[in-house]
Design an enzyme around this catalytic site. Structure first.
Site, PDB file in Angstrom:
ATOM      1  N   SER A 153       0.992  -1.074   0.193  1.00 53.76           N
ATOM      2  CA  SER A 153      -0.047  -0.354   0.245  1.00 53.76           C
ATOM      3  C   SER A 153       1.221   1.237   0.047  1.00 53.76           C
ATOM      4  CB  SER A 153      -1.161   0.270   0.769  1.00 53.76           C
ATOM      5  OG  SER A 153      -1.333   1.299   1.397  1.00 53.76           O
ATOM      6  N   TYR A 166      -1.219  -0.891  10.131  1.00 50.03           N
ATOM      7  CA  TYR A 166      -0.996  -0.754   8.450  1.00 50.03           C
ATOM      8  C   TYR A 166       0.141  -0.870   7.644  1.00 50.03           C
ATOM      9  CZ  TYR A 166      -3.514  -0.947   3.959  1.00 50.03           C
ATOM     10  OH  TYR A 166      -4.310  -0.836   3.032  1.00 50.03           O
ATOM     11  N   LYS A 170       2.320  -3.084   5.764  1.00 48.02           N
ATOM     12  CA  LYS A 170       2.432  -3.154   4.538  1.00 48.02           C
ATOM     13  C   LYS A 170       3.500  -3.012   4.161  1.00 48.02           C
ATOM     14  CE  LYS A 170      -1.809  -3.499   2.996  1.00 48.02           C
ATOM     15  NZ  LYS A 170      -2.067  -4.945   2.659  1.00 48.02           N
TER      16      LYS A 170
HETATM   17  P1  NAI Z   1     -12.535  -5.540   1.330  1.00 47.58           P
HETATM   18  O1  NAI Z   1     -12.827  -4.958   2.762  1.00 47.58           O
HETATM   19  O2  NAI Z   1     -13.488  -5.246   0.215  1.00 47.58           O
HETATM   20  O3  NAI Z   1     -11.419  -6.656   0.664  1.00 47.58           O
HETATM   21  C1  NAI Z   1     -11.184  -7.260   1.929  1.00 47.58           C
HETATM   22  C2  NAI Z   1     -11.067  -8.869   1.601  1.00 47.58           C
HETATM   23  O4  NAI Z   1     -10.457  -9.668   2.800  1.00 47.58           O
HETATM   24  C3  NAI Z   1     -12.758  -8.552   3.324  1.00 47.58           C
HETATM   25  O5  NAI Z   1     -13.829  -9.626   2.055  1.00 47.58           O
HETATM   26  C4  NAI Z   1     -12.691  -9.478   4.322  1.00 47.58           C
HETATM   27  O6  NAI Z   1     -13.589 -10.118   4.483  1.00 47.58           O
HETATM   28  C5  NAI Z   1     -11.267  -9.980   4.104  1.00 47.58           C
HETATM   29  N1  NAI Z   1      -9.874 -11.168   5.216  1.00 47.58           N
HETATM   30  C6  NAI Z   1     -10.354 -10.010   6.377  1.00 47.58           C
HETATM   31  N2  NAI Z   1      -9.558 -10.816   6.880  1.00 47.58           N
HETATM   32  C7  NAI Z   1      -9.411 -11.605   6.356  1.00 47.58           C
HETATM   33  C8  NAI Z   1      -8.645 -13.243   6.793  1.00 47.58           C
HETATM   34  N3  NAI Z   1      -7.820 -12.728   8.018  1.00 47.58           N
HETATM   35  N4  NAI Z   1      -8.425 -14.336   5.982  1.00 47.58           N
HETATM   36  C9  NAI Z   1      -9.638 -14.164   5.392  1.00 47.58           C
HETATM   37  N5  NAI Z   1     -10.312 -13.592   4.500  1.00 47.58           N
HETATM   38  C10 NAI Z   1     -10.189 -12.040   5.405  1.00 47.58           C
HETATM   39  O7  NAI Z   1     -11.161  -4.737   1.685  1.00 47.58           O
HETATM   40  P2  NAI Z   1     -10.208  -3.959  -0.062  1.00 47.58           P
HETATM   41  O8  NAI Z   1     -10.410  -2.579  -0.522  1.00 47.58           O
HETATM   42  O9  NAI Z   1     -10.795  -4.728  -1.555  1.00 47.58           O
HETATM   43  O10 NAI Z   1      -8.486  -4.866   0.552  1.00 47.58           O
HETATM   44  C11 NAI Z   1      -8.087  -5.648  -0.802  1.00 47.58           C
HETATM   45  C12 NAI Z   1      -6.945  -5.431  -0.152  1.00 47.58           C
HETATM   46  O11 NAI Z   1      -6.071  -4.568  -0.661  1.00 47.58           O
HETATM   47  C13 NAI Z   1      -6.632  -5.535   0.928  1.00 47.58           C
HETATM   48  O12 NAI Z   1      -5.190  -6.157   1.314  1.00 47.58           O
HETATM   49  C14 NAI Z   1      -6.544  -3.803   1.356  1.00 47.58           C
HETATM   50  O13 NAI Z   1      -5.458  -3.674   2.453  1.00 47.58           O
HETATM   51  C15 NAI Z   1      -5.092  -3.527   0.256  1.00 47.58           C
HETATM   52  N6  NAI Z   1      -5.288  -2.305  -0.074  1.00 47.58           N
HETATM   53  C16 NAI Z   1      -6.472  -2.311  -0.363  1.00 47.58           C
HETATM   54  C17 NAI Z   1      -6.436  -0.225  -0.895  1.00 47.58           C
HETATM   55  C18 NAI Z   1      -7.502  -0.118  -0.985  1.00 47.58           C
HETATM   56  O14 NAI Z   1      -7.547   1.608  -2.052  1.00 47.58           O
HETATM   57  N7  NAI Z   1      -9.050  -0.318  -0.885  1.00 47.58           N
HETATM   58  C19 NAI Z   1      -5.233   0.345  -1.024  1.00 47.58           C
HETATM   59  C20 NAI Z   1      -4.378   0.135  -0.261  1.00 47.58           C
HETATM   60  C21 NAI Z   1      -3.971  -1.689  -0.053  1.00 47.58           C
END
Ligand code: NAI
Length: 285
Positions: A153, A166, A170
């Site tokens: 990130s 976080y 990251k």
């Molecule tokens: P989101 O919240 O929509 O999706 C993340 C998913 O991971 C959720 O469905 C959740 O249930 C699942 N999850 C959480 N803990 C878990 C575990 N211990 N085991 C299995 N599943 C688990 O979030 P998003 O935005 O799609 O994030 C995806 C990745 O991208 C994350 O790693 C986040 O940190 C990263 N990211 C996202 C950014 C953004 O702008 N949305 C920016 C930088 C990084």
């Protein structure tokens, strides 16, 4: 012909957001997909639910694709082993792992509890380590080709107010990605990181997203999925150890930068005073 015909992919946290968009595109491109998701709340609290992963699997199957749901926790050793085993048991092998699962527990440093720090580092950094290690054990044996994609990130690479836990996790994923890319090169496995920015459950209430009237469309997770697909496909066979940033339609690489080395003027080595005097030179200004 799909870009991932014959490939088996595991995508963690694929029940929503970026992981879901990746899973749908991977299946459309011919991959058999293990859709992992624990189904908890945005901060990792609350009861787990099988619904998010099941819904994505149903969506893939309805479009003629092949997918299997998995509800294990990436941050537990048994969970990570079981996620990878699901792919091998169901489809006979694993080619691609996308480490995407994540949570947030934001607070400034002085308000951050030990638990807030530990859980965020555990899900992101330990989860990525555990799943990557389990996948690489299989990929080393196959010694054919393999793709590991991690998710870092901008917060980890540049810092972000209110996200010490976080950012630490990251930035750790960046180091893990670089090192594992070196270690797995001889087994034909590439290891690259994505640094996405997308409008999802994790980010929809951030001031940056709220200030952008069309953020939901402009920064939809579907903008990230082609980059994940590229890194997962044979098109990126010669690319490893890189950090690809995707921000809506904008794409760029992150690199750790170094200034030109500077030597002390005398024979006796550096003094603190000389470092101060020559700071502009050392810092490359
Ligand atoms: P989101 O919240 O929509 O999706 C993340 C998913 O991971 C959720 O469905 C959740 O249930 C699942 N999850 C959480 N803990 C878990 C575990 N211990 N085991 C299995 N599943 C688990 O979030 P998003 O935005 O799609 O994030 C995806 C990745 O991208 C994350 O790693 C986040 O940190 C990263 N990211 C996202 C950014 C953004 O702008 N949305 C920016 C930088 C990084």
């Amino acid at each position: 012909m799909g870009l991932l015909d014959g490939k088996v992919a595991v995508i963690t946290g694929a029940g929503a957001g970026i992981g879901r968009a990746d899973a749908l595109l991977f299946a459309k491109e011919g991959a058999k997909v293990v859709v992992n998701d624990l189904g908890g709340a945005r901060d990792g609290s609350g009861d787990a639910s099988s619904r998010p992963a099941e819904e994505v699997v149903e969506e893939i199957k309805a479009s003629g694709g092949d997918a299997t749901a998995n509800f294990d926790n990436v941050a537990e050793a048994e969970g990570a082993a079981s996620i990878i085993k699901t792919a091998i048991d169901r489809y006979g092998k694993l080619d691609i792992l996308v480490n995407n699962a994540g949570i947030l527990r934001d607070k400034t440093l002085l308000k951050m509890t030990d638990d807030m720090f530990d859980l965020v580092v555990k899900v992101h950094l330990r989860g990525t380590f555990l799943c990557t290690r389990a996948a690489c054990a299989h990929l080393r044996e196959r010694n054919e080709s393999g793709r590991i994609i991690t998710t870092t990130s901008v917060a980890g690479l540049m810092g972000n107010f209110g996200q010490a836990n976080y950012s630490a996790a990251k930035a750790g994923i960046y180091g893990l990605t670089r090192t594992v890319s070196m270690e797995m090169k001889k087994y034909k496995v590439t290891v690259n990181a994505l640094a996405p920015i997308a409008h999802t459950r994790l980010t929809s209430d951030l001031p940056m997203m709220q200030a952008m009237p069309n953020a939901k469309d402009l920064l939809a997770p579907e903008h990230i999925a082609p980059a994940t697909l590229f890194l997962a496909s044979d098109l990126a066979a010669d690319i490893t150890g890189q950090v690809l940033a995707v921000e809506g339609p904008r794409m760029y690489l992150f690199r750790m930068s170094q200034t030109d080395p500077v030597m002390p003027k005398g024979d006796g080595g550096w003094t603190a005073q000389e470092i101060r005097e020559r700071w502009a030179e050392i810092s490359g200004k």
